[in-house]
Write an enzyme that holds these catalytic residues in place. Sequence first.
Site, PDB file in Angstrom:
ATOM      1  N   ARG A  14       0.827  -1.202   0.000  1.00 34.89           N
ATOM      2  CA  ARG A  14       0.000   0.000   0.000  1.00 34.89           C
ATOM      3  C   ARG A  14       0.871   1.265   0.000  1.00 34.89           C
ATOM      4  NH1 ARG A  14      -4.665   2.718  -0.977  1.00 34.89           N
ATOM      5  NH2 ARG A  14      -5.147   4.207   0.682  1.00 34.89           N
ATOM      6  N   GLY A  64      -9.132   1.988   5.905  1.00 35.75           N
ATOM      7  CA  GLY A  64     -10.498   1.743   5.432  1.00 35.75           C
ATOM      8  C   GLY A  64     -10.697   0.289   5.028  1.00 35.75           C
ATOM      9  N   GLU A 106     -13.866 -19.974  28.127  1.00 35.27           N
ATOM     10  CA  GLU A 106     -12.895 -20.733  28.942  1.00 35.27           C
ATOM     11  C   GLU A 106     -12.306 -19.846  30.048  1.00 35.27           C
ATOM     12  OE1 GLU A 106     -10.591 -23.785  27.141  1.00 35.27           O
ATOM     13  OE2 GLU A 106     -11.995 -24.005  25.472  1.00 35.27           O
TER      14      GLU A 106
HETATM   15  N1  COS Z   1      -7.198 -27.846  39.154  1.00 32.93           N
HETATM   16  C1  COS Z   1      -7.654 -28.696  40.083  1.00 32.93           C
HETATM   17  N2  COS Z   1      -8.491 -28.325  41.092  1.00 32.93           N
HETATM   18  C2  COS Z   1      -8.861 -27.034  41.135  1.00 32.93           C
HETATM   19  C3  COS Z   1      -8.412 -26.097  40.186  1.00 32.93           C
HETATM   20  C4  COS Z   1      -7.539 -26.537  39.176  1.00 32.93           C
HETATM   21  N3  COS Z   1      -7.080 -25.701  38.255  1.00 32.93           N
HETATM   22  N4  COS Z   1      -8.946 -24.889  40.488  1.00 32.93           N
HETATM   23  C5  COS Z   1      -9.696 -25.061  41.587  1.00 32.93           C
HETATM   24  N5  COS Z   1      -9.651 -26.365  41.967  1.00 32.93           N
HETATM   25  C6  COS Z   1     -10.317 -26.977  43.117  1.00 32.93           C
HETATM   26  C7  COS Z   1      -9.845 -26.304  44.391  1.00 32.93           C
HETATM   27  O1  COS Z   1      -8.681 -26.912  44.887  1.00 32.93           O
HETATM   28  C8  COS Z   1     -11.018 -26.517  45.292  1.00 32.93           C
HETATM   29  O2  COS Z   1     -10.990 -27.868  45.754  1.00 32.93           O
HETATM   30  P1  COS Z   1     -11.402 -28.229  47.252  1.00 32.93           P
HETATM   31  O3  COS Z   1     -12.838 -27.869  47.379  1.00 32.93           O
HETATM   32  O4  COS Z   1     -11.148 -29.682  47.333  1.00 32.93           O
HETATM   33  O5  COS Z   1     -10.534 -27.386  48.128  1.00 32.93           O
HETATM   34  C9  COS Z   1     -12.209 -26.394  44.358  1.00 32.93           C
HETATM   35  O6  COS Z   1     -11.706 -26.704  43.052  1.00 32.93           O
HETATM   36  C10 COS Z   1     -12.840 -25.026  44.372  1.00 32.93           C
HETATM   37  O7  COS Z   1     -11.833 -24.089  44.053  1.00 32.93           O
HETATM   38  P2  COS Z   1     -12.026 -22.526  44.309  1.00 32.93           P
HETATM   39  O8  COS Z   1     -12.428 -22.306  45.726  1.00 32.93           O
HETATM   40  O9  COS Z   1     -10.825 -21.831  43.792  1.00 32.93           O
HETATM   41  O10 COS Z   1     -13.298 -22.236  43.391  1.00 32.93           O
HETATM   42  P3  COS Z   1     -14.116 -20.902  43.185  1.00 32.93           P
HETATM   43  O11 COS Z   1     -15.527 -21.220  43.307  1.00 32.93           O
HETATM   44  O12 COS Z   1     -13.528 -19.797  43.979  1.00 32.93           O
HETATM   45  O13 COS Z   1     -13.929 -20.603  41.597  1.00 32.93           O
HETATM   46  C11 COS Z   1     -12.929 -19.952  39.593  1.00 32.93           C
HETATM   47  C12 COS Z   1     -12.798 -20.635  40.957  1.00 32.93           C
HETATM   48  C13 COS Z   1     -13.564 -18.576  39.646  1.00 32.93           C
HETATM   49  C14 COS Z   1     -11.500 -19.832  39.110  1.00 32.93           C
HETATM   50  C15 COS Z   1     -13.728 -20.880  38.642  1.00 32.93           C
HETATM   51  O14 COS Z   1     -15.072 -20.873  39.011  1.00 32.93           O
HETATM   52  C16 COS Z   1     -13.573 -20.532  37.203  1.00 32.93           C
HETATM   53  O15 COS Z   1     -12.599 -20.905  36.548  1.00 32.93           O
HETATM   54  N6  COS Z   1     -14.577 -19.825  36.633  1.00 32.93           N
HETATM   55  C17 COS Z   1     -14.620 -19.578  35.219  1.00 32.93           C
HETATM   56  C18 COS Z   1     -15.325 -20.701  34.573  1.00 32.93           C
HETATM   57  C19 COS Z   1     -15.054 -20.777  33.126  1.00 32.93           C
HETATM   58  O16 COS Z   1     -13.913 -20.776  32.678  1.00 32.93           O
HETATM   59  N7  COS Z   1     -16.116 -20.892  32.364  1.00 32.93           N
HETATM   60  C20 COS Z   1     -16.030 -21.082  30.984  1.00 32.93           C
HETATM   61  C21 COS Z   1     -16.824 -22.283  30.681  1.00 32.93           C
HETATM   62  S1  COS Z   1     -16.163 -23.310  29.499  1.00 32.93           S
HETATM   63  S2  COS Z   1     -16.270 -22.392  27.821  1.00 32.93           S
END
Ligand code: COS
Length: 383
Positions: free
Chosen positions: A269, A341, A364
């Site tokens: 360009r 553009g 995710e």
């Molecule tokens: N691998 C293994 N275990 C995991 C983990 C991981 N990456 N992350 C969390 N855990 C476990 C924790 O150890 C905990 O276990 P225990 O209850 O035995 O202690 C449990 O899962 C809950 O973990 P945590 O308290 O961190 O969970 P929260 O409810 O605070 O949520 C987030 C964590 C917000 C990070 C989670 O809900 C999340 O990723 N949300 C986004 C969801 C998403 O990506 N959606 C898209 C859908 S697919 S397109």
Amino acid sequence: MALDTETLNQLLDTIDKFVTQRLRPLESQVGNDDAIPDDVIQEMRDLGLFGLTIPENYGGLGLNMSEEVAVAQVFGHTSPAFRSVFGTNVGIGSQSLVIDGTEEQKQKYLPKMATGEIIGSFCLTEPEAGSDAASVRTTAKKQGDVYVINGTKRYITNAPIANLFSVFARTDQTQAGSRGVSAFLVEANSKGIALSAPYRKMGQQGTYVCDVMFDDVEVPAENLIGGDEGVGFRTAMKVLDKGRLHISAISIGIAERLIEDSIKYALERKQFGQAIAEFQLIQAMLADSETDTYAAKCMVAETARRRDAGENVAALAASCKLFATEMVGRVADRAVQIFGGAGYIEDYGIERFYRDVRLFRIYEGTSQIQQTVIAKDMMRRHS
Ligand code: COS
């Protein structure tokens, strides 16, 4: 098991040719038709793309994380809708089973997922459970030899073409959070499953997304993933750790594609009597995109290597997803700017990528969720 270098290079070369010669010429058509041609899907099956990450003893290629991100980067050189066809089988639609399934469950489903005969889909999100994935309301109540599932799953990628759903549902009503959640394999032709009409989306035309409704759907008890109740949320998180690296790699591939298109255009360009690439303000945008992409590439390669070495990379995968998906957003924005553009006009395809990549910062796990995962890990390490 890791492939030897020569075999991996051959695979990358084959995929590069398929992407360049077969898929790139179809990008505009797929964007307009909102569908991937059936013959392309069959060619993907023939190439073994559905089984890339499924272990070899179940008929897949068994790529490790480093190999998977290398392949995903090459696939990023075209519209993300193409990857999405087999993306759930490689990622979130199969990995609950690969990571936590019982031997019987793996033997029953994985070989057909590896060939693409079965398309898998990941049902976690609900109308009231998006970022707060642990608050799923879908229930699975045990009645004799079956679980009865009720609820609605939202924005489910590949649900319109899926044969098998990984469904996250609450088995313990007394537990409000993550511990009451279990994971199930639910065949899509089960009685009581209904699909909404496919969503019309901002971008990624050719990717199929709809809601899945479960109305008293009976699932054999042996389809409880891993055979244990209450660990489904952890399964989902483990799957997402891997998925987040995969999405990061796709983001890098798309950034590379956009840089390639941008530099080509900037050299052709002419304005003010010279190629716009000669102007330093254009060079600054190109250089920023190149640097951004290189940074993401290093992060993803390092995190993949550490995952393959057996480390817990949950927070690192979140850093990769945060950086790489925001990065490709910046690169796409600069590409539109460099094209001027023409960047806003459909024929050049740049505006389509601009819309396509917007999703990466959302699904995710949003960028904000990645930030909370990273910060929580920092606080845990420093307390
Ligand atoms: N691998 C293994 N275990 C995991 C983990 C991981 N990456 N992350 C969390 N855990 C476990 C924790 O150890 C905990 O276990 P225990 O209850 O035995 O202690 C449990 O899962 C809950 O973990 P945590 O308290 O961190 O969970 P929260 O409810 O605070 O949520 C987030 C964590 C917000 C990070 C989670 O809900 C999340 O990723 N949300 C986004 C969801 C998403 O990506 N959606 C898209 C859908 S697919 S397109």
